[in-house]
Each structure stands twice: as C-alpha cells, then as structure tokens.
Design a protein around this motif. Sequence first.
Motif, PDB file in Angstrom:
ATOM      1  N   LEU A  20       0.803  -1.209   0.000  1.00  0.00           N
ATOM      2  CA  LEU A  20       0.000   0.000   0.000  1.00  0.00           C
ATOM      3  C   LEU A  20       0.840   1.264   0.000  1.00  0.00           C
ATOM      4  O   LEU A  20       0.406   2.270  -0.521  1.00  0.00           O
ATOM      5  CB  LEU A  20      -0.906   0.028   1.236  1.00  0.00           C
ATOM      6  N   TYR A  21       1.996   1.182   0.611  1.00  0.00           N
ATOM      7  CA  TYR A  21       2.810   2.387   0.760  1.00  0.00           C
ATOM      8  C   TYR A  21       4.081   2.379  -0.079  1.00  0.00           C
ATOM      9  O   TYR A  21       4.807   3.369  -0.077  1.00  0.00           O
ATOM     10  CB  TYR A  21       3.180   2.574   2.235  1.00  0.00           C
ATOM     11  N   SER A  22       4.339   1.302  -0.778  1.00  0.00           N
ATOM     12  CA  SER A  22       5.560   1.203  -1.570  1.00  0.00           C
ATOM     13  C   SER A  22       5.577   2.272  -2.656  1.00  0.00           C
ATOM     14  O   SER A  22       4.656   2.365  -3.468  1.00  0.00           O
ATOM     15  CB  SER A  22       5.651  -0.182  -2.211  1.00  0.00           C
ATOM     16  N   GLY A  23       6.611   3.086  -2.637  1.00  0.00           N
ATOM     17  CA  GLY A  23       6.774   4.122  -3.645  1.00  0.00           C
ATOM     18  C   GLY A  23       5.951   5.377  -3.400  1.00  0.00           C
ATOM     19  O   GLY A  23       6.010   6.320  -4.172  1.00  0.00           O
ATOM     20  N   VAL A  24       5.180   5.407  -2.322  1.00  0.00           N
ATOM     21  CA  VAL A  24       4.355   6.576  -2.008  1.00  0.00           C
ATOM     22  C   VAL A  24       5.225   7.597  -1.281  1.00  0.00           C
ATOM     23  O   VAL A  24       5.870   7.267  -0.290  1.00  0.00           O
ATOM     24  CB  VAL A  24       3.148   6.171  -1.118  1.00  0.00           C
ATOM     25  N   PRO A  25       5.247   8.833  -1.756  1.00  0.00           N
ATOM     26  CA  PRO A  25       6.020   9.868  -1.057  1.00  0.00           C
ATOM     27  C   PRO A  25       5.517  10.041   0.376  1.00  0.00           C
ATOM     28  O   PRO A  25       4.321   9.892   0.647  1.00  0.00           O
ATOM     29  CB  PRO A  25       5.758  11.134  -1.871  1.00  0.00           C
ATOM     30  N   VAL A  26       6.421  10.375   1.269  1.00  0.00           N
ATOM     31  CA  VAL A  26       6.085  10.502   2.686  1.00  0.00           C
ATOM     32  C   VAL A  26       4.901  11.446   2.897  1.00  0.00           C
ATOM     33  O   VAL A  26       4.016  11.179   3.697  1.00  0.00           O
ATOM     34  CB  VAL A  26       7.318  10.991   3.494  1.00  0.00           C
ATOM     35  N   LYS A  27       4.855  12.522   2.158  1.00  0.00           N
ATOM     36  CA  LYS A  27       3.782  13.507   2.318  1.00  0.00           C
ATOM     37  C   LYS A  27       2.417  12.962   1.921  1.00  0.00           C
ATOM     38  O   LYS A  27       1.396  13.508   2.310  1.00  0.00           O
ATOM     39  CB  LYS A  27       4.084  14.758   1.501  1.00  0.00           C
ATOM     40  N   GLU A  28       2.374  11.881   1.163  1.00  0.00           N
ATOM     41  CA  GLU A  28       1.110  11.327   0.690  1.00  0.00           C
ATOM     42  C   GLU A  28       0.654  10.088   1.467  1.00  0.00           C
ATOM     43  O   GLU A  28      -0.416   9.554   1.200  1.00  0.00           O
ATOM     44  CB  GLU A  28       1.224  10.996  -0.796  1.00  0.00           C
ATOM     45  N   VAL A  29       1.446   9.645   2.429  1.00  0.00           N
ATOM     46  CA  VAL A  29       1.105   8.441   3.193  1.00  0.00           C
ATOM     47  C   VAL A  29      -0.227   8.617   3.922  1.00  0.00           C
ATOM     48  O   VAL A  29      -1.055   7.712   3.950  1.00  0.00           O
ATOM     49  CB  VAL A  29       2.235   8.078   4.182  1.00  0.00           C
TER      50      VAL A  29
ATOM     51  N   ALA B 145      -2.771  10.167   3.063  1.00  0.00           N
ATOM     52  CA  ALA B 145      -3.912  10.142   2.150  1.00  0.00           C
ATOM     53  C   ALA B 145      -4.314   8.724   1.737  1.00  0.00           C
ATOM     54  O   ALA B 145      -5.397   8.522   1.193  1.00  0.00           O
ATOM     55  CB  ALA B 145      -3.593  10.967   0.904  1.00  0.00           C
ATOM     56  N   VAL B 146      -3.471   7.739   2.019  1.00  0.00           N
ATOM     57  CA  VAL B 146      -3.782   6.354   1.664  1.00  0.00           C
ATOM     58  C   VAL B 146      -4.850   5.821   2.620  1.00  0.00           C
ATOM     59  O   VAL B 146      -4.670   5.852   3.827  1.00  0.00           O
ATOM     60  CB  VAL B 146      -2.513   5.465   1.733  1.00  0.00           C
ATOM     61  N   ASP B 147      -5.954   5.367   2.070  1.00  0.00           N
ATOM     62  CA  ASP B 147      -7.034   4.791   2.883  1.00  0.00           C
ATOM     63  C   ASP B 147      -6.801   3.285   2.979  1.00  0.00           C
ATOM     64  O   ASP B 147      -7.364   2.496   2.219  1.00  0.00           O
ATOM     65  CB  ASP B 147      -8.391   5.105   2.256  1.00  0.00           C
ATOM     66  N   ALA B 148      -5.949   2.906   3.912  1.00  0.00           N
ATOM     67  CA  ALA B 148      -5.541   1.506   4.048  1.00  0.00           C
ATOM     68  C   ALA B 148      -6.726   0.611   4.375  1.00  0.00           C
ATOM     69  O   ALA B 148      -6.837  -0.499   3.843  1.00  0.00           O
ATOM     70  CB  ALA B 148      -4.469   1.379   5.122  1.00  0.00           C
ATOM     71  N   LYS B 149      -7.611   1.075   5.228  1.00  0.00           N
ATOM     72  CA  LYS B 149      -8.769   0.259   5.613  1.00  0.00           C
ATOM     73  C   LYS B 149      -9.629  -0.074   4.393  1.00  0.00           C
ATOM     74  O   LYS B 149     -10.038  -1.224   4.208  1.00  0.00           O
ATOM     75  CB  LYS B 149      -9.599   0.997   6.660  1.00  0.00           C
ATOM     76  N   ALA B 150      -9.862   0.902   3.540  1.00  0.00           N
ATOM     77  CA  ALA B 150     -10.666   0.672   2.337  1.00  0.00           C
ATOM     78  C   ALA B 150      -9.953  -0.267   1.371  1.00  0.00           C
ATOM     79  O   ALA B 150     -10.578  -1.149   0.777  1.00  0.00           O
ATOM     80  CB  ALA B 150     -10.979   1.995   1.645  1.00  0.00           C
ATOM     81  N   GLU B 151      -8.655  -0.093   1.212  1.00  0.00           N
ATOM     82  CA  GLU B 151      -7.902  -0.956   0.298  1.00  0.00           C
ATOM     83  C   GLU B 151      -7.880  -2.401   0.787  1.00  0.00           C
ATOM     84  O   GLU B 151      -8.031  -3.329  -0.005  1.00  0.00           O
ATOM     85  CB  GLU B 151      -6.473  -0.439   0.118  1.00  0.00           C
TER      86      GLU B 151
END
Length: 51
Positions: free
Chosen positions: A1-10, A12-18
């Motif tokens: 889920l977080y691979s390659g995601v810039p730190v500032k955008e972490v 914004a990732v809706d891990a629960k939904a994914e």
Amino acid sequence: LYSGVPVKEVAAVDAKAELGRLGLNDHLSSQRSNGLRSMIERIRETAMAQA
C-alpha cells in the motif's frame, strides 16, 4: 500500500478501504488483523514525524 508513495502522501492512503477491497480481513485471524492495523498506524506515525 505504501511502496513508492512519497512521505507527504502516506496520510492520504485509505488503508482500511484498500484492505477491504482486497478482502484481506476475511482471511486473517483477529490477532493478525490487529497486528496489521498496528503496522499501518506505525507507518503513518513515522511518515508524519518525517514530513
């Protein structure tokens, strides 16, 4: 889920939904599910501290 995601955008990732979309919760024991939630929270906290 977080691979390659810039730190500032972490945040914004809706891990629960994914994870729900993948149906992963249906295949994990409650203990493993709690561990996964803890890891996600730790990743988010670490990213916010570095942002």
